[in-house]
Design a protein around this motif. Structure first.
Motif, PDB file in Angstrom:
ATOM      1  N   LYS A 305       1.028  -0.971  -0.021  1.00 53.45           N
ATOM      2  CA  LYS A 305      -0.011  -0.027  -0.370  1.00 53.45           C
ATOM      3  C   LYS A 305       0.804   1.617  -0.083  1.00 53.45           C
ATOM      4  N   ASN A 306       1.472   1.751   1.095  1.00 51.25           N
ATOM      5  CA  ASN A 306       2.688   2.824   0.794  1.00 51.25           C
ATOM      6  C   ASN A 306       3.668   2.410   0.721  1.00 51.25           C
ATOM      7  N   MET A 307       4.385   3.326  -0.320  1.00 49.73           N
ATOM      8  CA  MET A 307       5.424   3.377  -0.470  1.00 49.73           C
ATOM      9  C   MET A 307       6.050   5.002  -0.636  1.00 49.73           C
ATOM     10  N   SER A 308       7.258   5.071  -0.249  1.00 52.01           N
ATOM     11  CA  SER A 308       7.803   5.984   0.561  1.00 52.01           C
ATOM     12  C   SER A 308       9.135   5.759  -0.361  1.00 52.01           C
ATOM     13  N   ASN A 309       9.217   6.818  -1.587  1.00 52.12           N
ATOM     14  CA  ASN A 309      10.261   6.933  -2.695  1.00 52.12           C
ATOM     15  C   ASN A 309      11.514   7.446  -2.383  1.00 52.12           C
ATOM     16  N   TYR A 310      12.797   7.765  -2.122  1.00 50.28           N
ATOM     17  CA  TYR A 310      13.913   8.479  -2.201  1.00 50.28           C
ATOM     18  C   TYR A 310      14.244   9.310  -3.865  1.00 50.28           C
ATOM     19  N   VAL A 311      14.008   9.798  -3.733  1.00 52.88           N
ATOM     20  CA  VAL A 311      14.469  11.073  -5.451  1.00 52.88           C
ATOM     21  C   VAL A 311      16.010  12.225  -4.609  1.00 52.88           C
ATOM     22  N   LEU A 312      16.579  11.229  -5.518  1.00 54.32           N
ATOM     23  CA  LEU A 312      18.034  11.956  -5.089  1.00 54.32           C
ATOM     24  C   LEU A 312      18.321  13.364  -5.883  1.00 54.32           C
TER      25      LEU A 312
END
Lengths: 502, 484
Positions: A305-312
């Protein structure tokens, strides 16, 4: 022999309790029967007592100033006069990320030479030679009681004070230039027992914890991935598991993220057996677009369900591909919403500004010419509204970052005051983005859009340093009419915004 | 009657090394002094003197290296093993007693001197075994004389040198350094010590009067010189700077300085410069600049309190910033370098110092603090904030006014007082964007030649001695212009 042990965390902001100090607390309290005291920041009353050892933890290199200040505070026994002798330097032990990456500089700035590099695996690293068991301090369970006292006082609260904090692996198989992990933990250890650690914590503190935070740097690379998932499940973290009489939901968080390049369908399936919330996958490089999109779709397929994606950003990328990466997440969100699967996968993007490994503060030129002071500052202001994440919905996104890259650039170049107050009061009434803008923002963007390529380059040249004096000078020079208008806006931004919002 | 040669026992070595100094850091002063003297012996043009100090706490080693004249191999033993027999001259050199080099004996396990003179293809290594020295001193059955002990604990070796024959240097190495609190390995402390004690230059970036004062001292003080000294590859400067913290977390700053000679009836004994400040309080110790400090050959004499007793109250010296450079060669330093030898010059010097500096400044300090207590002084800081807000709101009356205000705010900002940094930065930002009061809303476009009127305002402000008066005149003019 009972010694007096002081554990100090410099008072920088952090959500996570100082695990290293908590393990040292266990070592000194349980194994060596010493008296321990934990404190955040500089406290002059502490120096009224005599200390046999002072441990000071360090975190990111950009906390340099605060860290050095703290070490020097505890070093000098409260005395400032150089002509008076006395110092705790010999009794101070420093460890952690900054200490490992900048050992020599830290010594030159503090005079403290008891610096532990990397993991603390034997007491010899802290000058203790009489420990016959040669205890591996890194493997001791953390002592949560020291942070409970701090949290109870309420002046500073660690968000994750009541979670299991640990590792299922150590180190990382990769050697990314922007990352410090391989310098601190050079050896990749594919398996550490989560089950054992949790048991020790329970035995030691007498209570179970609700959530499991695993700070693995690359668990996806482990050849014992299956064993790790089994351990987590056996520790009570199966999808749907609850905690305590109020049946609160239990979660697992690999908070350093997973490696998309190594996430096979098999691994994804196994991950779906535990209550992973959120799943974190980095999207650092636009060249990994295909891999990234495939993995996110896979996560969706397995019900994440939840995704928390790093964007450098500000590393080797450009504002253009940064925009594209953010937009890909928005498009994926739309795809999941409308594909009729019934699985509500939502991706939040977490832009992370690249900071070189030896940077002593956050504002440092990385040499990436695609980015500049003005852009970076503007990103910070845009993100400040949400305190970090980019919301998953397209409305928010196109509103905050513009409907395409050109608009994105126009927003980045706007005066700060305009970015902050770019919406009219009742903006929610309107669907048309342009109608949501305040008149001055509309005017700015329209003028910007009417510039030709050369003028746009010129404008960027003037604004990139984010320096008011340069803008003022350029304004006095002869400029094209449109640039002149934009610069005038820039200099009067505060008044314009105040005037409008009266 | 034949007389016996007097016997000089082993303990003299203890007295001349560890016993000489009450602060381990003083060994840096002694070795730097030797380096400086040896550099001064080079009378060559195009010579860049270098003194480099390396402190390594991890391997517990200290190295002090200079590119001074070095010692010819034939003279090495006589120069480095004899005691109290210096070839240096009082008039040209800072050291002259030939004992300073023993300072390191008490603080390490092995002390090594490595030196090479120009034109020789060999270098010499003299090493002192300090552990052995301690054993001998401890042994109650050992009645050796000092000469025998020195022979036993030292070793001299000569080594072929493959490099450039014309090189010359002197290196001091302290191996396995041991000192109370590990103070000798405490890099920031050593830096602070050197910055305050050794003959380093003023910091031009931090101290606006650096060049001016330095030039003036050069003219007035014959032996004044400065040297580049590096500690762990960082160049060290004196700590003097434009603004500084005083007691009660207040910030004070320099507005100018006074300078004069201290004289006896015959001529100048010393030259002194004293900063003009607001005398708000005792300067915080950690600034490292508080107190008038005496220097001889540009090396500190004693500590920051040497001159304190010649004020009405000792603490008054801490209100002041300045340096006193000795000129009179008759003012000879004692062997510990913490005061002068007792002679008539010393007495005259202190009497004149108290008369011309100590007592008058004590009075200024008391008067200024009384004034502040009575409230006749004003709190400049809060006043500044108030005035700035006024300008932001109503506009400035002259470009110079805005500039001055910005300068003062920036000074406060750069002084890094932690508590209201945000407020100050915010004010600076707003002030930069503030407008001329004639450009503020309603007045706009009423006057045809606005630039002329503004120029006029600038001229009035610039040439008036009181800003308040200027304001009155400017407002009067603008009223007339706007209404007419």
């Amino acid at each position: 022999m009972n010694e007096n042990i002081l554990l100090v965390e410099p008072d920088y902001k952090t959500k996570y309790p100082p695990l290293g100090l908590m393990k040292l607390a266990t070592y000194h309290k349980v194994i060596r029967k010493d008296n321990i005291k934990f404190i955040r920041g500089c406290n002059k009353y502490i120096l009224e007592e005599q200390w046999d050892r002072i441990y000071i933890s360090t975190l990111f290199t950009y906390t340099w100033e605060k860290t050095v200040e703290t070490i020097n505070f505890y070093k000098k026994l409260g005395k400032d006069d150089i002509f008076e002798n006395g110092s705790y330097a010999k009794k101070i032990y420093v460890g952690g990320i900054l200490a490992t990456l900048m050992t020599e500089e830290l010594y030159n700035a503090t005079g403290v030479s008891n610096i532990v590099k990397g993991l603390l695996t034997t007491p010899k690293q802290i000058g203790i030679y009489d420990d016959k068991k040669n205890t591996n301090i890194d493997k001791l369970p953390p002592d949560y009681s020291i942070i409970e006292k701090i949290n109870a006082k309420g002046k500073f609260v660690y968000t994750h004070a009541n979670d299991y904090l640990g590792y299922a692996t150590r180190g990382c198989v990769r050697r990314c230039e922007f990352c410090a992990v391989w310098k601190i933990e050079p050896e990749y250890i594919p398996y550490v027992s989560v089950l054992d650690m949790n048991k020790k914590v329970i035995r030691f503190s007498g209570v179970e914890k609700q959530n499991l935070i695993l700070m693995d740097n690359n668990v996806t690379a482990s050849r014992r991935f299956d064993d790790i998932i089994d351990d987590i499940k056996r520790a009570g973290f199966i999808k749907g598991a609850t905690f305590g009489p109020t049946r609160r939901k239990r979660i697992v968080d690999f908070n350093q993220g997973l490696d998309a390049r190594l996430l096979t369908e098999k691994k994804m399936q196994r991950l779906s057996e535990i209550p992973l919330e959120p799943m974190r996958i980095a999207f650092d490089d636009i060249n990994e677009k295909t891999t990234y999109i495939n993995v996110v779709r896979l996560a969706h397929k397995y019900g994440q369900k939840n995704m928390s994606n790093y964007v450098l950003y500000n590393y080797k990328d450009s504002p253009k591909d940064f925009y594209e990466r953010l937009e890909i997440n928005i498009k994926l969100n739309e795809e999941f919403k409308n594909n009729g699967s019934g699985i509500k996968t939502v991706i939040y993007s977490f832009p992370m500004r690249y900071i070189p490994l030896n940077a002593k503060d956050r504002n440092i030129d990385t040499g990436n010419k695609n980015w500049n002071e003005k852009y970076l500052r503007a990103i910070k202001i845009i993100l400040n509204v949400t305190k970090g994440p980019v919301m998953p919905g397209p409305d928010f996104f196109y509103q905050a970052f513009g409907i395409n890259y050109e608009y994105f650039k126009a927003i980045l170049l706007m005066p700060e005051e305009f970015i902050r107050k770019r919406l009219i009061r009742n903006w929610k009434k309107y669907n048309d983005l342009k109608k949501q803008w305040t008149p001055y923002v509309r005017e700015w963007i329209e003028t910007y859009m009417a510039l030709d390529t050369k003028e746009r380059e010129k404008l960027i040249e003037i604004l990139k340093a984010n320096n008011y004096e340069i803008v003022e000078q350029e304004y006095r020079r002869k400029q094209s009419k449109k640039i002149s208008t934009l610069l005038k806006n820039y200099m009067n931004a505060l008044d314009i915004v105040e005037e409008y919002n009266k | 009657m034949t007389r016996e040669d007097p016997f000089i026992g082993k303990f003299i070595l203890d007295t001349l090394s560890i016993g000489m100094y009450n602060d381990p850091l003083m060994i840096f002063r002694e070795y730097v002094q030797n380096s400086v003297d040896s550099i001064d012996d080079i009378k060559m043009q195009n010579f860049t003197p270098k003194i480099e100090i390396e402190i390594d706490g991890f391997s517990r080693k200290i190295i002090i290296r200079d590119n001074g004249k070095g010692i010819k191999q034939a003279n090495v033993e006589s120069t480095l093993l004899n005691l109290g027999k210096s070839l240096k001259k009082k008039e040209e050199h800072r050291g002259f007693r030939g004992i300073g080099r023993l300072g390191g004996l008490g603080y390490c396990k092995q002390l090594r001197f490595i030196t090479k003179a120009k034109g020789e293809n060999k270098y010499s290594v003299i090493s002192w075994n300090c552990d052995k020295l301690k054993q001998i001193l401890k042994n109650n059955n050992d009645y050796s004389n000092a000469q025998t002990v020195i022979k036993t604990i030292t070793n001299h070796s000569v080594v072929e040198y493959d490099g450039d024959r014309n090189k010359h240097y002197f290196i001091v190495e302290l191996i396995d350094v041991q000192s109370p609190y590990d103070i000798l390995l405490d890099v920031p402390r050593v830096k602070l010590y050197i910055a305050q004690v050794c003959p380093v230059p003023f910091d031009r970036e931090k101290f606006i009067y650096a060049t001016k004062i330095e030039n003036e001292i050069r003219q007035k003080v014959p032996l004044y010189k400065v040297y580049d000294i590096m500690v762990n590859r960082e160049k060290i400067y004196k700590l003097y700077k434009d603004n500084f913290k005083v007691a009660g977390k207040k910030v004070d700053y320099l507005t100018d300085y006074n300078s004069e000679f201290i004289r006896n009836g015959k001529g100048p004994l010393a030259y002194i410069w004293i900063a003009k400040t607001r005398l708000l309080g005792a300067i915080q110790d950690k600034e490292g600049i508080g107190g008038l400090r005496a220097r001889s050959g540009n090396i500190l004499v004693g500590d920051n309190n040497l001159l304190s007793k010649y004020f009405r109250e000792n603490r008054f010296n801490k209100y002041l910033i300045g340096e006193l450079h000795i000129i009179e060669p008759g003012l000879v330093l004692n062997s510990r370098r913490d005061d002068f030898e007792d002679n008539e010059y010393k007495e005259e010097f202190y009497t004149e110092f108290a008369r011309n500096i100590g007592l008058p400044y004590s009075r200024y300090i008391r008067e200024s603090s009384e004034k502040r207590r009575k409230g006749s002084g004003f709190n400049k800081h809060s006043n500044l904030v108030e005035n700035t807000n006024d300008i932001i709101k109503k506009g400035y009356i002259a470009t110079l006014q805005k500039k001055k205000m910005l300068k003062e705010l920036n000074m406060i900002k750069n002084s890094k007082i932690k508590n209201n940094m945000e407020e100050i930065s915010d004010l600076i930002g707003k002030l930069k964007k503030s407008k001329h009061f004639l450009d503020k809303d309603k007045q706009k476009n009423k006057v045809k030649d606005m630039k002329l009127v503004k120029d006029l305002c600038d001229i009035v402000y610039k040439n008036s001695s009181a800003p308040e008066e200027a304001k009155k005149i400017i407002i009067a003019i603008s009223k007339r212009v706007l209404n007419g």
